[in-house]
Scaffold this active site. Structure first.
Site, short mmCIF file in Angstrom:
data_model
loop_
_atom_site.label_atom_id
_atom_site.label_comp_id
_atom_site.label_asym_id
_atom_site.label_seq_id
_atom_site.Cartn_x
_atom_site.Cartn_y
_atom_site.Cartn_z
N ASP A 29 1.23 3.95 -3.94
CA ASP A 29 0.91 2.99 -5.16
C ASP A 29 1.72 3.98 -6.37
O ASP A 29 1.48 4.98 -6.57
CB ASP A 29 -0.58 2.61 -5.45
CG ASP A 29 -0.56 1.54 -6.27
OD1 ASP A 29 -0.14 1.79 -7.67
OD2 ASP A 29 -0.81 0.48 -6.08
N ILE A 30 2.43 3.22 -7.01
CA ILE A 30 3.14 4.08 -8.34
C ILE A 30 2.18 4.06 -9.41
O ILE A 30 2.33 4.96 -10.39
CB ILE A 30 4.46 3.23 -8.78
CG1 ILE A 30 4.02 1.81 -9.18
CG2 ILE A 30 5.47 3.24 -7.56
CD1 ILE A 30 4.95 1.24 -10.10
N ASN A 86 -6.27 -8.25 -3.40
CA ASN A 86 -6.48 -8.97 -4.69
C ASN A 86 -5.83 -10.23 -4.38
O ASN A 86 -4.68 -10.32 -3.77
CB ASN A 86 -5.89 -8.24 -5.93
CG ASN A 86 -6.62 -6.89 -6.08
OD1 ASN A 86 -7.78 -6.87 -6.08
ND2 ASN A 86 -5.81 -5.98 -6.55
N GLY A 92 -7.03 -10.09 -9.76
CA GLY A 92 -6.13 -8.95 -10.17
C GLY A 92 -4.89 -8.72 -9.55
O GLY A 92 -4.02 -7.59 -9.42
N GLN A 93 -4.45 -9.72 -8.69
CA GLN A 93 -3.19 -9.69 -8.08
C GLN A 93 -1.87 -9.69 -9.08
O GLN A 93 -1.99 -10.63 -9.88
CB GLN A 93 -3.15 -10.76 -6.98
CG GLN A 93 -1.48 -10.64 -6.21
CD GLN A 93 -1.68 -12.01 -5.07
OE1 GLN A 93 -2.49 -12.65 -5.15
NE2 GLN A 93 -0.78 -11.64 -4.15
N HIS A 99 -0.81 -7.68 0.00
CA HIS A 99 -0.65 -6.26 0.32
C HIS A 99 -2.22 -5.50 0.21
O HIS A 99 -3.06 -6.22 -0.57
CB HIS A 99 0.24 -5.45 -0.86
CG HIS A 99 -0.42 -5.71 -1.99
ND1 HIS A 99 0.05 -6.98 -2.83
CD2 HIS A 99 -0.99 -5.03 -3.20
CE1 HIS A 99 -0.19 -6.96 -4.01
NE2 HIS A 99 -1.10 -5.86 -4.23
N LEU A 100 -2.40 -4.89 1.01
CA LEU A 100 -3.91 -4.19 1.14
C LEU A 100 -3.83 -2.81 0.45
O LEU A 100 -3.18 -1.80 0.98
CB LEU A 100 -4.29 -4.05 2.62
CG LEU A 100 -5.33 -3.40 3.04
CD1 LEU A 100 -6.58 -4.01 2.43
CD2 LEU A 100 -5.80 -3.10 4.34
N HIS A 101 -4.56 -2.91 -0.66
CA HIS A 101 -4.59 -1.45 -1.18
C HIS A 101 -5.77 -0.48 -0.32
O HIS A 101 -6.85 -0.97 0.19
CB HIS A 101 -5.42 -1.65 -2.78
CG HIS A 101 -4.59 -2.29 -3.73
ND1 HIS A 101 -3.77 -1.49 -4.49
CD2 HIS A 101 -4.25 -3.47 -3.83
CE1 HIS A 101 -3.14 -2.61 -5.16
NE2 HIS A 101 -3.37 -3.63 -4.73
#
Length: 121
Positions: A29-30, A86, A92-93, A99-101
């Site tokens: 993640d950036i 999300n 919070g998307q 995508h899976l954090h």
């Protein structure tokens, strides 16, 4: 399509890729929220969790299994980690491609966000 994650999948923009197969790509993640924070993204564009259909069952399962595999390889599986999908604005998307954090490398609190304080706890 002007989707950030589709551009990463297509290699149009760079990412710190840590895993890739024919169905998913995983990258750091950036804006990490933990010592280790990566995303598992399907190569198939699906905008939100609400858009998943019966045909996507194996793909979403593969995303979760990939998260576990990478977590073991990264050395966070035994201590534990958090996974989060999300969905839409209130969830919070911010990128409308599922995508899976995966977050780990530190102890996580619960709840992850206290609305009255408007800050992480």
């Amino acid at each position: 399509m002007d989707c950030l994650f589709c551009k990463i999948v297509n290699k149009d923009i760079p990412a710190q890729v840590i895993y890739e197969d024919d169905q998913v790509i995983a990258f750091n993640d950036i804006n990490p929220q933990a010592p280790l924070h990566f995303l598992v993204v399907p190569k198939k564009h699906i905008s939100t969790l609400n858009d998943i259909n019966e045909d996507d069952r194996e793909l979403v399962g593969h995303m979760v299994m990939t998260a576990g595999k990478i977590s073991k390889n990264q050395g966070i599986a035994e201590d534990g980690y958090r996974t989060v999908f999300n969905c839409n604005n209130h969830g919070g998307q911010t990128v409308y491609h599922i995508h899976l954090h995966v977050l780990g490398g530190k102890a996580m609190g619960w709840p992850p966000y206290q609305a009255t304080l408007k800050q992480p706890i």
